[in-house]
Enzyme design. Structure first.
Site, PDB file in Angstrom:
ATOM      1  CE  LYS A 116      -4.278  -1.513   2.226  1.00 48.58           C
ATOM      2  NZ  LYS A 116      -4.964  -1.796   0.984  1.00 48.58           N
ATOM      3  CE  LYS A 204      -5.812  -7.658  -1.194  1.00 47.23           C
ATOM      4  NZ  LYS A 204      -7.191  -7.210  -1.408  1.00 47.23           N
ATOM      5  CE  LYS A 207     -12.948  -2.540   0.573  1.00 46.06           C
ATOM      6  NZ  LYS A 207     -11.851  -2.039   1.400  1.00 46.06           N
TER       7      LYS A 207
END
Ligand code: ATP
Ligand code: MG
Length: 337
Positions: A116, A204, A207
């Site tokens: 992230k 993966k 969202k």
């Protein structure tokens, strides 16, 4: 004491098919199965949401997210507690205490943090620290079972480590959640679920991913979802085989078909193994997803905001009571009280 099952889905943006198959549906099944013997805590991690840009309004996203559990078949009863994390201040308070026993080294090893933040100095401290907030979310309620997708397993292990460390240092305080292996068994699975990004199946599905065609949103029109599946990246082997390592794209489609239709993966593999019809398989998966979305979106309309707000009012009362008692115990142990 009654055991607790606990889960939450960040509401920074719309839920994906990955969230649904990896977390929402497994939680709904467990809740329906065990809510007569266990406490079931379904909370909205709204504080977690602000570590990344938020689409829409958090307050209405929170209400909407609970509707998703109901639309997925959750049967509400008095043992199921719904609450918003930011309405239970003990989450943020316990995070501070746990921050003081977590090490920089173990936090830097978190894969989700690395992905992230790209380990950039400009990334916010929340992205680095949110696994500790997640540990607080779990430990405040003594949750034994925390059904999550495979990407969150490392955070469950961190939670276990922090709980054990605290207990060793200050005396028995926290229930240690069971290991990820036992979590998987509890969910009735052989391994954790990891739905892949449709365009880059080595990653993966997330969202917060930017690519238009990489994720299916639960709010996508069924026609759009069909288009996304038809354009999913596969491989050039020319033969269907279930092998996530070598052929993640096609394996992802087989897995989606299995989970969406609730059919054993072995059956789906038997139907398609060694066939060359990639297009036919895509059509098959697309149809299953289309049916799921059509049905799900209709059910979402059945619940009013007022009803969800009433569930929150009850749940937040309960959550504050349990969480404050645990926080008080922690403050006593570290001699703040
Ligand atoms: P973000 O990109 O914002 O982190 P996300 O899709 O990863 O979003 P989270 O809110 O981080 O969603 O996770 C919510 C739950 O969904 C967690 O239990 C997580 O393990 C599960 N989950 C997320 N992505 C997948 C996936 N691709 N397959 C299976 N489960 C998933
Ligand atoms: Mg995530």
């Amino acid at each position: 004491m009654k055991k607790t099952i606990l889960t939450g889905l960040r509401i920074n943006s719309e839920f994906t098919l990955g969230n649904y198959l990896g977390a929402l549906l497994p939680m709904v099944r467990l809740a329906n199965k065990y809510s007569s013997e266990f406490n079931v805590n379904i909370f909205v991690p709204d504080l977690h949401s602000i570590i990344s840009p938020v689409e829409g309004d958090i307050k209405s996203n929170a209400i909407n997210s609970i509707k998703h559990y109901l639309a997925a078949g959750l049967e509400v009863n008095e043992n199921i507690h719904f609450y918003r994390q930011s309405r239970v201040p003990a989450h943020a308070e316990l995070t501070w205490v746990l921050n003081c026993i977590a090490s920089m080294g173990e936090m830097k090893r978190m894969t989700q943090y690395k992905e992230k933040s790209n380990e950039k100095d400009s990334s916010n401290v929340g992205i680095f620290d949110y696994p500790v907030l997640m540990a607080a979310d779990i430990l405040l309620y003594g949750a034994t079972f925390v059904p999550v997708g495979e990407d969150q397993f490392q955070h469950i292990e961190l939670t276990r480590n922090l709980a054990e460390r605290f207990n060793n240092r200050f005396g028995e305080t926290f229930v240690v959640p069971v290991s990820t292996k036992e979590q998987v068994e509890f969910m009735g699975l052989k391994e954790g679920i990891r739905i892949r990004d449709l365009s880059s199946p080595e990653k993966k599905m997330s969202k917060s991913a930017l690519g238009e065609n990489s994720k299916i949103l639960l709010s996508d029109s069924p026609e759009i979802a069909v288009k996304k599946i038809m354009s999913a990246t596969t491989d050039s082997f020319g033969e269907i085989k279930f092998d996530f390592k070598e052929r993640p794209g096609i394996s992802n489609l087989l897995q989606i078909a299995s989970l969406v239709q609730d059919r054993p993966i072995e059956e789906i593999i038997e139907d398609w193994n060694k066939k060359a019809q990639y297009g036919e398989l895509k059509k098959y998966v697309a149809k299953a997803v289309k049916n799921l979305l059509t049905d799900f979106q209709a059910k979402l309309m059945d619940y009013s905001d007022d009803y969800i707000l009433r569930l929150f009012a009850e749940g937040e009362n309960y959550a504050n009571r349990i969480a404050n008692a645990k926080l008080n115990d922690v403050y006593e142990k570290v001699s703040l009280r």
